[in-house]
Design an enzyme around this catalytic site. Structure first.
Site, PDB file in Angstrom:
ATOM      1  N   GLN A 166       0.816  -1.212   0.000  1.00 44.02           N
ATOM      2  CA  GLN A 166       0.000   0.000   0.000  1.00 44.02           C
ATOM      3  C   GLN A 166       0.851   1.264   0.000  1.00 44.02           C
ATOM      4  OE1 GLN A 166      -2.482  -0.644   3.409  1.00 44.02           O
ATOM      5  NE2 GLN A 166      -3.745  -2.186   2.383  1.00 44.02           N
ATOM      6  N   SER A 192       2.329  -8.669  -1.893  1.00 46.36           N
ATOM      7  CA  SER A 192       1.045  -8.467  -2.584  1.00 46.36           C
ATOM      8  C   SER A 192       1.215  -7.752  -3.927  1.00 46.36           C
ATOM      9  CB  SER A 192       0.086  -7.688  -1.684  1.00 46.36           C
ATOM     10  OG  SER A 192      -0.084  -8.331  -0.440  1.00 46.36           O
ATOM     11  N   ASP A 309      -5.975 -11.610   1.230  1.00 43.67           N
ATOM     12  CA  ASP A 309      -7.271 -11.440   1.885  1.00 43.67           C
ATOM     13  C   ASP A 309      -8.187 -12.654   1.749  1.00 43.67           C
ATOM     14  OD1 ASP A 309      -6.736  -8.981   2.979  1.00 43.67           O
ATOM     15  OD2 ASP A 309      -7.521  -7.843   1.288  1.00 43.67           O
TER      16      ASP A 309
END
Length: 430
Positions: A166, A192, A309
């Site tokens: 992120q 990710s 997730d």
């Protein structure tokens, strides 16, 4: 709100997948960064996406929403001079907006979830913003965080990807707006990467040019770009659907979940592949996953980095597999709303599961006969933990009581309605 999950041998019915939280927050942001009016069809409604709505409105975007779409008139590269922003418990929203807030002279992100988001670190992004000339006041890398920006400058930026992707995504949203060209070098490993691909996909749709290396470790970003006002359609959400599909896998079921694109770039699409590896009878065609579960599952080994997730839902299914499963390369689960390895496994053990942890692994010794249950468990304010524990509760001999289950609304407010409509025995207790 607490939830009591009772043994449920069968699930039957069909639902439409929730709209993707990840794509919704990104589309809302690029629409706000455009000069002009954009339309986002089928946006998700969750605490995270609502936090992005609230914050971009505070920053000067004008939002007009009906049941089908949201129309956003953006503020471009000139957000309003606000003094305070409240992202609630939304980590991705915080990190994306920390970068955008550097275009403002003085903004403080407040800490309203000290036991969840308030504990999460943001040091790597803070260091990267410092390289742009942005002054950041913080509490050892945690909220509250004060951004003193106004005139960030592009150039050479180095950011770690070891904890979260992120931070990189935040820089990718900001740097096209700067006067200078930028080069972003990712240090350490990048977690990710699939989610970075989603960011790049949305940026390209918004008319932004970014030159990325094949391994996503180096980026060239031309400055002086403008986000274009566009029309976007949000796809169905794999992370939320993962728990529904896992629930169908561990029970006798005939369940269909619609709006799940076969060619989606969501890494959590791997839930379908993992369940097939576990010999769960399912088909996936025309955007519909159809599970005809029989409750019998084989163990699996899976690299969870690209499907972060969905890992807890996979673990919930593996709890009932006939053998030992291993989910590896998942250390970044420790840096979410809670420590999704230690905290989650602690609660699984209370219910009777046989699980072990390593620094970056979850090992599950399946118990195909089911678990005992009959305990009260703590969801640690984490929506993914709540959903995964609900799945486990369906195969417990005694009811599971999940504390503070209302936090599922962070990503999937309709979760208990949806799984209940398929026949799951779930009771809300205020």
């Amino acid at each position: 709100m607490d939830v009591i999950v009772r043994p449920t041998p069968e699930l039957t019915g069909e639902i439409g997948a929730l709209s993707s939280k990840n794509y919704t927050t990104r589309y809302l942001l690029v629409a706000a960064l455009a000069e002009g009016t954009s339309t986002v069809y089928y946006p998700a409604h969750s605490e995270d996406s609502d936090a992005m709505r609230r914050c971009i409105a505070d920053l000067g975007a004008v939002l007009d929403e009906d049941e089908e779409k949201i129309v956003i008139t953006g503020f471009g590269r000139r957000p309003k001079d606000v003094k305070e922003l409240n992202v609630g418990n939304a980590g991705a929203v915080l990190r994306f907006l920390m970068a955008i807030a550097s275009l403002c002279p003085d903004v403080t992100f407040v800490n309203t979830y000290p036991d969840s988001l308030g504990k999460r670190p943001h040091d790597d992004l803070i260091k990267a913003l410092g390289q742009l000339g942005v002054e950041v006041e913080h509490n050892e890398g945690r909220l509250p965080i004060r951004i003193r920006g106004g005139a960030p400058k592009g150039g050479k930026i180095r950011v770690s990807g070891a904890v979260s992707s992120q931070y990189l995504s935040a820089l990718l949203f900001l740097t096209p707006l700067l006067d200078e060209d930028s080069e972003i070098e990712v240090l350490d490993d990048l977690k990710s990467k699939v989610v970075v691909g989603q960011t790049l996909e949305v940026l390209e749709q918004a008319g932004i040019v970014i030159h990325a290396s094949g391994d996503y470790m180096h980026f060239r970003v031309p400055g002086r770009q403008s986000y274009q006002a566009k029309t976007y359609t949000v796809q169905g959400d794999y992370p939320g659907s993962a728990a529904i599909l896992a629930a169908a896998a561990i029970t006798k079921s005939d369940v269909k979940v619609h709006r799940l694109a076969e060619r989606s770039k969501q890494g959590e699409r791997a839930i379908v592949d993992v369940l097939q590896m576990m010999d769960v009878p399912l088909t996936h065609s025309d955007g519909t996953v159809h599970v005809r579960g029989n409750g019998r599952l084989r163990p699996v080994e899976f690299d969870g980095d690209a499907a972060t997730d969905a890992v807890l839902a996979m673990v919930a299914a593996a709890v009932f597999a006939d053998g030992t499963s291993r989910f590896y390369n998942v250390e970044n689960l420790r840096y979410k709303e809670c420590d999704r390895i230690t905290d989650f496994l602690q609660e699984l053990k209370k219910a009777g599961a046989n699980v072990e942890e390593r620094r970056a692994e979850i090992i599950v010794h399946g118990r195909p006969a089911g678990l005992e249950g009959g305990v009260e468990i703590n969801a640690h304010y984490d929506h993914r933990v709540i959903m995964a524990l609900t799945v486990v509760g369906l195969r417990c001999r005694q009811p599971l009581v999940i504390k503070d289950a209302h936090h599922v609304a962070k990503s999937y407010p309709q979760f208990f309605d949806h799984i209940g409509s398929l026949g799951a025995s779930v009771e809300r207790v205020e």
